[in-house]
Scaffold this motif. Structure first.
Motif, PDB file in Angstrom:
ATOM      1  N   ILE A 177       1.785   2.129  -3.455  1.00 35.15           N
ATOM      2  CA  ILE A 177       0.683   2.722  -4.266  1.00 35.15           C
ATOM      3  C   ILE A 177       0.457   4.227  -3.914  1.00 35.15           C
ATOM      4  O   ILE A 177       0.563   5.197  -4.646  1.00 35.15           O
ATOM      5  CB  ILE A 177      -0.659   2.141  -3.983  1.00 35.15           C
TER       6      ILE A 177
ATOM      7  N   ILE B 240      -2.501   1.839 -14.725  1.00 32.73           N
ATOM      8  CA  ILE B 240      -3.189   2.572 -13.668  1.00 32.73           C
ATOM      9  C   ILE B 240      -2.464   3.281 -12.733  1.00 32.73           C
ATOM     10  O   ILE B 240      -2.488   4.514 -12.316  1.00 32.73           O
ATOM     11  CB  ILE B 240      -4.177   1.512 -13.020  1.00 32.73           C
ATOM     12  N   PHE B 241      -1.229   2.682 -12.279  1.00 36.01           N
ATOM     13  CA  PHE B 241      -0.021   2.884 -11.547  1.00 36.01           C
ATOM     14  C   PHE B 241       1.304   2.985 -12.082  1.00 36.01           C
ATOM     15  O   PHE B 241       1.652   2.082 -12.068  1.00 36.01           O
ATOM     16  CB  PHE B 241      -0.202   2.454 -10.201  1.00 36.01           C
TER      17      PHE B 241
ATOM     18  N   GLN C 215     -14.721   9.806 -26.870  1.00 34.39           N
ATOM     19  CA  GLN C 215     -15.017   8.862 -25.956  1.00 34.39           C
ATOM     20  C   GLN C 215     -15.720   9.823 -24.528  1.00 34.39           C
ATOM     21  O   GLN C 215     -16.408   9.400 -23.905  1.00 34.39           O
ATOM     22  CB  GLN C 215     -13.792   8.283 -25.304  1.00 34.39           C
TER      23      GLN C 215
ATOM     24  N   ILE D 139     -11.157   0.019 -10.264  1.00 42.90           N
ATOM     25  CA  ILE D 139     -10.058   0.286  -9.423  1.00 42.90           C
ATOM     26  C   ILE D 139     -10.577   0.117  -8.108  1.00 42.90           C
ATOM     27  O   ILE D 139      -9.770  -0.637  -7.022  1.00 42.90           O
ATOM     28  CB  ILE D 139      -9.657   1.704  -9.684  1.00 42.90           C
TER      29      ILE D 139
ATOM     30  N   LYS E 284      -9.298   2.287 -25.794  1.00 40.03           N
ATOM     31  CA  LYS E 284      -9.004   1.798 -24.292  1.00 40.03           C
ATOM     32  C   LYS E 284      -7.658   1.576 -24.078  1.00 40.03           C
ATOM     33  O   LYS E 284      -7.331   1.653 -22.872  1.00 40.03           O
ATOM     34  CB  LYS E 284      -9.704   0.385 -24.122  1.00 40.03           C
TER      35      LYS E 284
ATOM     36  N   GLN F 120     -15.181  16.999 -11.246  1.00 41.89           N
ATOM     37  CA  GLN F 120     -15.678  16.393  -9.928  1.00 41.89           C
ATOM     38  C   GLN F 120     -16.757  15.512  -9.909  1.00 41.89           C
ATOM     39  O   GLN F 120     -17.823  16.039 -10.756  1.00 41.89           O
ATOM     40  CB  GLN F 120     -15.692  17.505  -8.774  1.00 41.89           C
TER      41      GLN F 120
ATOM     42  N   LEU G  69      -7.433  -6.336  -0.628  1.00 40.46           N
ATOM     43  CA  LEU G  69      -7.126  -5.875   0.526  1.00 40.46           C
ATOM     44  C   LEU G  69      -7.773  -6.624   1.611  1.00 40.46           C
ATOM     45  O   LEU G  69      -7.327  -7.170   2.761  1.00 40.46           O
ATOM     46  CB  LEU G  69      -7.423  -4.449   0.566  1.00 40.46           C
TER      47      LEU G  69
ATOM     48  N   LEU H 276       0.763  -1.298  -0.080  1.00 37.61           N
ATOM     49  CA  LEU H 276       0.171   0.032  -0.142  1.00 37.61           C
ATOM     50  C   LEU H 276       0.804   1.391  -0.073  1.00 37.61           C
ATOM     51  O   LEU H 276       0.413   2.365  -0.662  1.00 37.61           O
ATOM     52  CB  LEU H 276      -0.969  -0.139   1.203  1.00 37.61           C
TER      53      LEU H 276
ATOM     54  N   VAL I 220      -8.584  13.632  -7.158  1.00 34.11           N
ATOM     55  CA  VAL I 220      -8.867  12.272  -7.295  1.00 34.11           C
ATOM     56  C   VAL I 220      -9.714  11.551  -5.968  1.00 34.11           C
ATOM     57  O   VAL I 220     -10.197  10.666  -6.277  1.00 34.11           O
ATOM     58  CB  VAL I 220      -7.407  11.464  -7.670  1.00 34.11           C
TER      59      VAL I 220
ATOM     60  N   SER J 207     -15.865  11.934  -3.522  1.00 27.01           N
ATOM     61  CA  SER J 207     -15.780  12.404  -4.782  1.00 27.01           C
ATOM     62  C   SER J 207     -14.428  12.476  -5.447  1.00 27.01           C
ATOM     63  O   SER J 207     -13.469  11.807  -4.734  1.00 27.01           O
ATOM     64  CB  SER J 207     -16.057  14.029  -4.429  1.00 27.01           C
ATOM     65  N   THR J 208     -14.489  12.089  -6.613  1.00 28.63           N
ATOM     66  CA  THR J 208     -13.554  11.951  -7.452  1.00 28.63           C
ATOM     67  C   THR J 208     -13.551  12.482  -8.803  1.00 28.63           C
ATOM     68  O   THR J 208     -14.533  13.264  -9.193  1.00 28.63           O
ATOM     69  CB  THR J 208     -13.166  10.286  -7.669  1.00 28.63           C
ATOM     70  N   LEU J 209     -12.352  12.597  -9.747  1.00 33.52           N
ATOM     71  CA  LEU J 209     -12.281  13.148 -10.984  1.00 33.52           C
ATOM     72  C   LEU J 209     -12.896  12.016 -11.863  1.00 33.52           C
ATOM     73  O   LEU J 209     -12.476  11.058 -12.046  1.00 33.52           O
ATOM     74  CB  LEU J 209     -11.010  13.372 -11.433  1.00 33.52           C
TER      75      LEU J 209
ATOM     76  N   TYR K 214      -4.087   7.683 -27.811  1.00 38.05           N
ATOM     77  CA  TYR K 214      -4.418   6.184 -27.367  1.00 38.05           C
ATOM     78  C   TYR K 214      -3.687   5.359 -28.644  1.00 38.05           C
ATOM     79  O   TYR K 214      -3.362   5.983 -29.729  1.00 38.05           O
ATOM     80  CB  TYR K 214      -5.681   5.868 -27.298  1.00 38.05           C
TER      81      TYR K 214
END
Lengths: 387, 396
Positions: A38, A342-343, B71, B260, A97, B349, B268, A35, A253, B341-343, A92
């Protein structure tokens, strides 16, 4: 027969209990490492931001563009050393995707400002002189198996070509690495001249500018000077430090860092209880032996240290195993394109490791202290006369 | 066989009544299970809440047209001519005034979040009045709708609640102009509640967008059917649209973020559950070893091994279930209805509520029961196999 022999024998007396405790600690440190990496990936933008870099965006939002002339106007402001600019391309590869983040840049000045992106002189020169050329980050190249010299189609989900279609043909002139491990290399850079010659909208524009200052101390003054220069124009600017810009983005985010910290805390708390209880129990079971040791003339302090050392050993062995496993697993994950998309920069930093070692010692001390104290205070007579 | 039930009842009650002797070990297991369950539920509630919010936003009866390949609304760009042509396509519902449609323009503006005092991106959507009527579930809660041509905005409920200066009557600067808040709207808890709406032509003027749009929405003659409209665009060289129903569009937008959250949450919880399992096994082995003499004595007077087995299993399950209930309760208390909240994919938002679903509650209890079962099984096996002779041996 030294103390370590006794410690080891005590620890392994109940092999099952020891294995279970080791496993619980292993899990806690594995989670901490995984974690933590991340969290690092999210924070990298802030931690690695250069202190002398400012980001200039349209004050409405960074999705609005700025006039090309701004680059030169900003360059003439006192205290500004270098200026470069970039545009968002929305790239892309083959399928919408399959994101391939692409910035449209002015090659020379961009690499000058972002000096942490490393290319050989040979690669640089080739790219500077080849409008159709791109340089690709190591991570992105790995995701799609690209190599230097490859000719690849890159499509935009925003822009179209003059002649129709959304796909640009580019040649990979070089693959850039990060100066340090945490630098994001999951994107590519495209020549702005090639883009503006071939795209369909009228005119040219800038997405954002990056400015370096002569001295980080001047950041605030320069930011204000830039914003004032364009105040009340049709495109007002908002200038912040690179760190603040990245931080604001990450915060939007969602507070991932906080969530991760909470989860690690929860995991630690439960493991602290599990291991602590079991240590208490094993001391309780050994009351008579400890009394015998004391009768034999072992000083109380030595007994205290032996019990404490036992839990420290347990915490460190379990903790190291867990951390090493996390390192191996993260190493494996960074080979999986689906994850790195993603990361982009998963890595267990030296700092995370140091914190882990500190936590091992803390866990060992916390779980061993009360049992050790009990052993220290144990009255030989009482213990031997019981039962 | 007839003696088995009373035997089991006796052993179970002995197990449970002796729990206070092992109070700390038992509490540890209970809490460890509770934490696992609470963490899992928190993640599931987050994933679920996000998905519900985004799914609630999409309607099957609405079609949405974007420039091919773009998209997301933010990336798209449409000319006035393209919009005028596409709304004539067969399959789009019409009324006396012509096709029911709304050409829209979407810009990103800044708002200050009440909780942090920091600026975050909000969507300002230029819309036609038809577009308001098109969207099912949109209601003005307070105030009134904006008047086309004026710098007036109506604000989604989530924006009004979470951001500063969006009370009715407030003047707020968005972009380079000042706007007056005239109304607050709700939209079934969907994504639109995180948006600010005004007249599309005002946005074109205030943000120098000429006569362009980003997206066009229209009512479908047959809900869910966009094929004819897509074919119409494909056959017309002047048009290059991607047509989908609004529902499809939003599910696609939600997918990435949902995945995600979901795929971090489960692994986890499973890893943490393994840690809790180690704790449960420890506790139950201790329980069995503390009661070795007691169990052996029972065996000596004719109790079966099965009764010893069940006694231990019940103790373990009881602890795990109590832990599960505690964890569920804590998760409800802390997370249900919490705001996240997220993007979204357009860099703006999306506000959503954490939402506990029945399935996630079941998942939480399942994981608790599983820890109880596995954590009890091996120690219970050991209990069942304790030889009678132990009853007569000295302790240890």
């Amino acid at each position: 027969m030294n103390d370590f022999y006794l410690i080891r024998k005590n620890l392994t007396r109940n092999k099952l209990r020891m294995s279970l405790n080791l496993f619980a600690i292993f899990i806690a440190f594995f989670l901490f490492g995984a974690l933590g990496s991340i969290k690092n990936a999210f924070d990298a933008g802030v931690d690695l931001a250069a202190a002398d870099r400012l980001v200039v965006v349209n004050s409405i939002s960074f999705t609005q563009t700025l006039p090309v002339a701004y680059a030169n106007k900003i360059k003439s402001i006192e205290g500004v050393r270098k200026v470069t600019w970039a545009n968002w391309f929305g790239g892309y590869y083959q399928d919408p995707k399959q994101m391939a983040m692409t910035f449209i840049v002015d090659p020379e000045s961009y690499l000058d400002v972002y000096s942490e992106l490393q290319l050989t002189d040979n690669e640089k020169n080739r790219w500077f002189n080849n409008r159709q050329g791109v340089v690709v980050g190591e991570q992105l190249a790995k995701n799609y198996g690209w190599e230097k010299g490859d000719r690849i189609p890159i499509s935009s989900n925003i822009f179209s070509l003059h002649e129709g279609g959304h796909t640009w043909d580019v040649v990979i002139d070089g693959i850039f690495k990060g100066e340090t491990e945490g630098v994001d290399t999951s994107y590519m850079l495209m020549h702005h001249k090639y883009f503006f010659e071939t795209q369909a909208y009228p005119g040219e524009w800038l997405g954002w500018l990056t400015v370096t200052t002569a001295d980080p101390e001047l950041n605030e003054t320069i930011s204000r000077a830039i914003d004032q220069q364009f105040a009340n124009s049709s495109a007002e600017t908002e200038t912040t430090t690179e760190a603040a810009f990245n931080k604001a983005f990450i915060e939007q985010v969602g507070d991932i860092g906080q969530i991760i910290t909470l989860v690690v805390l929860a995991a630690f708390f439960s493991i602290l209880m599990i291991v602590g209880n079991s240590m208490m129990l094993s001391v309780r079971e050994r009351v008579k032996e400890i009394a015998v040791l004391k009768t034999l003339g072992f000083p109380s302090a030595r007994v205290f240290i032996m019990v404490l050392a036992e839990s420290l050993l347990l915490a460190c062995v379990g903790g190291l195993l867990g951390s090493v496993f996390a390192e191996v697993m993260i190493g494996g994950l960074t080979q999986v394109p689906a994850i790195t998309r993603i990361f982009p920069n998963l890595v267990i930093t030296a700092e995370t490791w140091m914190t882990a070692v500190f936590l091992m010692l803390l866990l060992g001390c916390l779980t061993g202290f009360f049992p050790a104290l009990r052993a220290l205070k144990l009255k030989t007579i009482d213990a031997l006369s019981k039962g | 066989m007839s003696a088995l039930l009373p035997q089991i009842r006796t052993v179970v009650s002995m197990n449970i009544l002796s729990l206070p002797q092992r109070m700390w070990m038992a509490l540890t297991t209970l809490l460890a299970v509770a934490i696992v369950v609470a963490v899992l539920l928190a993640f599931l509630a987050m994933a679920n809440g996000f998905q519900t919010t985004v799914k609630n936003s999409g309607s099957d009866a609405l079609g949405i047209g974007l420039r091919a390949g773009s998209q997301a609304e933010l990336n798209s760009g449409l000319s006035n001519e393209q919009v005028k042509l596409i709304v004539e396509a067969p399959g789009i519902k019409r009324n006396a005034d012509g096709p029911i449609s709304s050409a829209e323009l979407y810009v990103v503006v800044g708002g200050v979040r009440k909780s942090t005092g920091l600026e975050a991106n909000l969507s300002l959507r230029g819309i036609e009045l038809d577009g308001v009527a098109l969207r099912p579930g949109v209601e003005i809660m307070e105030g009134r709708m904006f008047t086309p041509g004026k710098n007036e905005i109506v604000v989604g409920r989530a924006v009004w609640r979470d951001y500063e200066n969006f009370e009715i009557g407030d003047e707020i600067r968005l972009g380079t102009a000042n706007w007056r808040v005239v109304g607050i709207f709700s939209a079934n808890g969907g994504v639109y509640e995180s948006e600010i709406w005004t007249d599309v032509r005002t946005v074109q003027t205030q943000f120098n967008r000429g006569n362009t749009y980003q997206v066009v929405r229209f009512a479908l003659e047959t809900p869910g059917d966009v094929e004819k409209i897509q074919a119409y665009s494909d056959n017309n060289p002047q048009l290059n649209f991607d047509i989908s129903t609004e529902k499809e569009y939003f599910s696609e937008q939600a997918e990435g973020i949902f995945n995600i959250i979901f795929y971090i949450g489960w692994p986890l919880a499973i890893i943490m559950a393994l840690g809790a399992l180690a704790g449960a096994l420890n506790t139950m082995y201790t329980s069995v070893s503390q009661r070795t003499q007691e169990i052996a004595t029972l065996r000596a007077i004719g109790f079966t091994g099965l009764s010893a087995f069940i006694g231990t299993m019940v103790e373990s399950l009881l602890l795990a279930i109590l832990g599960g209930v505690l964890g569920t309760g804590a998760a409800f208390l802390f997370f249900d209805g919490m705001q996240g909240s997220t993007l979204g994919s357009s860099f703006t938002q999306i506000v959503f509520d954490f939402q506990m679903s029945r399935e996630s509650l079941v998942s939480g209890m399942q994981i608790a029961v599983l820890i109880g079962l596995v954590g009890g099984f091996f120690p219970a096996l050991k209990a069942a196999r304790i030889p009678v002779v132990k009853a007569f041996s000295m302790q240890h």
